[in-house]
Motif scaffolding. Structure first.
Motif, mmCIF file in Angstrom:
data_model
loop_
_atom_site.group_PDB
_atom_site.id
_atom_site.type_symbol
_atom_site.label_atom_id
_atom_site.label_comp_id
_atom_site.label_asym_id
_atom_site.label_seq_id
_atom_site.Cartn_x
_atom_site.Cartn_y
_atom_site.Cartn_z
ATOM 1 N N ARG A 1 -1.643 1.456 -5.286
ATOM 2 C CA ARG A 1 -3.530 1.764 -4.476
ATOM 3 C C ARG A 1 -3.859 2.424 -5.534
ATOM 4 O O ARG A 1 -5.174 2.413 -5.151
ATOM 5 C CB ARG A 1 -2.680 3.336 -3.341
ATOM 6 C CG ARG A 1 -1.737 3.379 -1.970
ATOM 7 C CD ARG A 1 -2.370 4.023 -1.255
ATOM 8 N NE ARG A 1 -1.337 5.509 -1.833
ATOM 9 C CZ ARG A 1 0.250 6.257 -1.461
ATOM 10 N NH1 ARG A 1 0.826 5.078 -1.460
ATOM 11 N NH2 ARG A 1 0.332 6.871 -2.414
ATOM 12 N N ILE B 1 -5.170 -0.163 -6.634
ATOM 13 C CA ILE B 1 -6.392 -0.804 -5.660
ATOM 14 C C ILE B 1 -8.178 0.360 -5.530
ATOM 15 O O ILE B 1 -8.839 -1.126 -5.865
ATOM 16 C CB ILE B 1 -6.217 -0.908 -4.315
ATOM 17 C CG1 ILE B 1 -4.991 -1.255 -3.867
ATOM 18 C CG2 ILE B 1 -6.813 -1.053 -3.395
ATOM 19 C CD1 ILE B 1 -5.523 -3.188 -3.614
ATOM 20 N N GLU B 2 -7.888 1.267 -6.117
ATOM 21 C CA GLU B 2 -8.672 2.193 -6.561
ATOM 22 C C GLU B 2 -9.411 1.378 -7.316
ATOM 23 O O GLU B 2 -10.846 1.744 -7.221
ATOM 24 C CB GLU B 2 -8.333 3.549 -6.526
ATOM 25 C CG GLU B 2 -8.339 3.962 -4.634
ATOM 26 C CD GLU B 2 -8.007 5.351 -5.060
ATOM 27 O OE1 GLU B 2 -9.438 6.508 -4.555
ATOM 28 O OE2 GLU B 2 -7.434 6.177 -5.021
ATOM 29 N N MET C 1 0.770 -1.337 0.574
ATOM 30 C CA MET C 1 -0.564 0.276 -0.021
ATOM 31 C C MET C 1 0.446 1.438 0.095
ATOM 32 O O MET C 1 0.398 2.452 -0.131
ATOM 33 C CB MET C 1 -1.158 0.211 1.382
ATOM 34 C CG MET C 1 -2.348 -1.372 0.795
ATOM 35 S SD MET C 1 -3.097 -0.964 0.339
ATOM 36 C CE MET C 1 -4.379 0.147 0.104
ATOM 37 N N SER C 2 1.897 0.682 0.141
ATOM 38 C CA SER C 2 3.369 2.432 0.165
ATOM 39 C C SER C 2 3.503 3.080 -1.094
ATOM 40 O O SER C 2 3.872 3.829 -1.328
ATOM 41 C CB SER C 2 4.136 2.081 1.099
ATOM 42 O OG SER C 2 5.191 1.220 0.163
ATOM 43 N N ASP C 3 2.860 2.993 -2.277
ATOM 44 C CA ASP C 3 3.189 2.808 -3.218
ATOM 45 C C ASP C 3 1.944 3.412 -4.435
ATOM 46 O O ASP C 3 0.746 2.702 -4.311
ATOM 47 C CB ASP C 3 3.929 1.655 -4.285
ATOM 48 C CG ASP C 3 4.152 1.957 -5.608
ATOM 49 O OD1 ASP C 3 5.465 2.653 -6.114
ATOM 50 O OD2 ASP C 3 3.040 1.514 -6.497
ATOM 51 N N ALA C 4 1.832 4.546 -4.360
ATOM 52 C CA ALA C 4 0.917 5.420 -5.560
ATOM 53 C C ALA C 4 0.200 4.636 -6.742
ATOM 54 O O ALA C 4 -1.073 4.707 -6.557
ATOM 55 C CB ALA C 4 1.759 6.795 -5.869
ATOM 56 N N LYS D 1 -11.692 -1.314 -6.298
ATOM 57 C CA LYS D 1 -13.131 -1.285 -6.703
ATOM 58 C C LYS D 1 -14.491 -0.847 -6.978
ATOM 59 O O LYS D 1 -15.474 -1.995 -6.330
ATOM 60 C CB LYS D 1 -13.135 -0.079 -4.796
ATOM 61 C CG LYS D 1 -12.042 -0.196 -3.788
ATOM 62 C CD LYS D 1 -12.567 0.754 -3.178
ATOM 63 C CE LYS D 1 -13.450 0.472 -2.422
ATOM 64 N NZ LYS D 1 -13.946 1.957 -1.505
ATOM 65 N N GLU D 2 -14.196 -0.696 -7.988
ATOM 66 C CA GLU D 2 -14.679 -0.630 -9.135
ATOM 67 C C GLU D 2 -15.481 -2.273 -10.014
ATOM 68 O O GLU D 2 -16.761 -2.004 -10.257
ATOM 69 C CB GLU D 2 -14.874 0.210 -10.225
ATOM 70 C CG GLU D 2 -14.049 2.064 -10.096
ATOM 71 C CD GLU D 2 -13.507 2.302 -11.219
ATOM 72 O OE1 GLU D 2 -13.534 1.802 -12.272
ATOM 73 O OE2 GLU D 2 -13.108 3.326 -10.870
ATOM 74 N N GLY D 3 -14.615 -3.076 -9.392
ATOM 75 C CA GLY D 3 -15.391 -4.010 -9.618
ATOM 76 C C GLY D 3 -13.743 -4.607 -10.991
ATOM 77 O O GLY D 3 -13.283 -4.245 -10.592
ATOM 78 N N LEU E 1 -7.971 -5.983 2.982
ATOM 79 C CA LEU E 1 -8.252 -4.825 2.579
ATOM 80 C C LEU E 1 -8.688 -3.694 4.272
ATOM 81 O O LEU E 1 -8.396 -2.771 4.762
ATOM 82 C CB LEU E 1 -8.561 -3.580 1.447
ATOM 83 C CG LEU E 1 -8.531 -2.585 1.018
ATOM 84 C CD1 LEU E 1 -7.613 -2.512 1.812
ATOM 85 C CD2 LEU E 1 -9.686 -1.778 0.319
ATOM 86 N N GLN E 2 -9.506 -4.505 4.529
ATOM 87 C CA GLN E 2 -10.894 -4.303 5.434
ATOM 88 C C GLN E 2 -10.262 -4.818 7.031
ATOM 89 O O GLN E 2 -10.003 -3.554 7.800
ATOM 90 C CB GLN E 2 -12.075 -4.371 5.742
ATOM 91 C CG GLN E 2 -13.317 -4.216 4.338
ATOM 92 C CD GLN E 2 -14.159 -4.406 3.605
ATOM 93 O OE1 GLN E 2 -15.150 -4.857 4.679
ATOM 94 N NE2 GLN E 2 -14.913 -3.968 3.238
ATOM 95 N N THR F 1 -11.280 -7.785 -0.175
ATOM 96 C CA THR F 1 -11.872 -7.382 0.632
ATOM 97 C C THR F 1 -11.707 -7.479 1.908
ATOM 98 O O THR F 1 -11.260 -6.286 2.408
ATOM 99 C CB THR F 1 -13.649 -6.507 0.172
ATOM 100 O OG1 THR F 1 -13.779 -8.112 0.366
ATOM 101 C CG2 THR F 1 -13.333 -5.672 -1.310
#
Lengths: 91, 91
Positions: B15, B18-19, B9-12, B22-24, B73-74, B70
DNA sequence: TTACTTATTAGCCATTTAGCTATATAATGA
DNA sequence: TCATTATATAGCTAAATGGCTAATAAGTAA
């Protein structure tokens, strides 16, 4: 969100420093005492945290006192929740 | 909490992946299309995310579909809140 | 000034990281 | 089988990271 915060938080030693500072301000030496690393090593970790603005330091005589910048930490957590929390596509 | 999740998660770029997920679910190619990096570069980022167990992949013909795990991540967010959230020493 | 304490900075090294190009693998279809 | 598409792996490089010891700085006190 500032990349430097992510980089700072990605190291286990620095996360432990943050946890220590949650208890309250501490001198560089008190912080170093919690680790087996050499003291300059901890000093450098503190510099990384300082550049990320996660901690602030203040000289008190020969001591340097570090304290948590709770604002940055909380903004980081809020950013994470906003971007990665909830919102499962099948929720 | 697994160190590999923090590193992942420390790399842009990761991340942002991942975003996107999140859409699918998306194929490796669809993911790569969102970046200017070379395709193998994104493939390697996906491997890092996979080793952190943040994503899972599944072959579908010639495609490989990536989807977000998920749960991990959660759990990560929950861990962060537990260790760094609230609890300001002067709260 | 000198000595002592606290802490940082400098300089070095080994490892990891993130990027690239070139190559290999896996599946499909002619 | 051969070509095409989608993706991963290999192998390389430059830069960043994290550790160490040695040296420096800053403050206090004799």
């Amino acid at each position: 969100m500032n990349e430097s915060v992510f980089k700072a938080m990605s190291d286990a030693t620095r996360r432990k420093i943050i946890e220590l500072l949650k208890e309250g301000p501490k001198t560089a030496g008190e912080i170093a005492d919690h680790f087996t690393h050499a003291q300059p090593t901890i000093s450098r970790h503190l510099t990384v945290l300082k550049h990320a603005n996660l901690v602030v330091d203040q000289r008190e005589g020969t001591f340097i006192i570090y304290r948590l910048n709770t604002t940055i930490l909380q903004e980081w957590l809020a950013w994470l929740l906003e971007h990665f929390g909830g919102g499962d596509s099948d929720e």
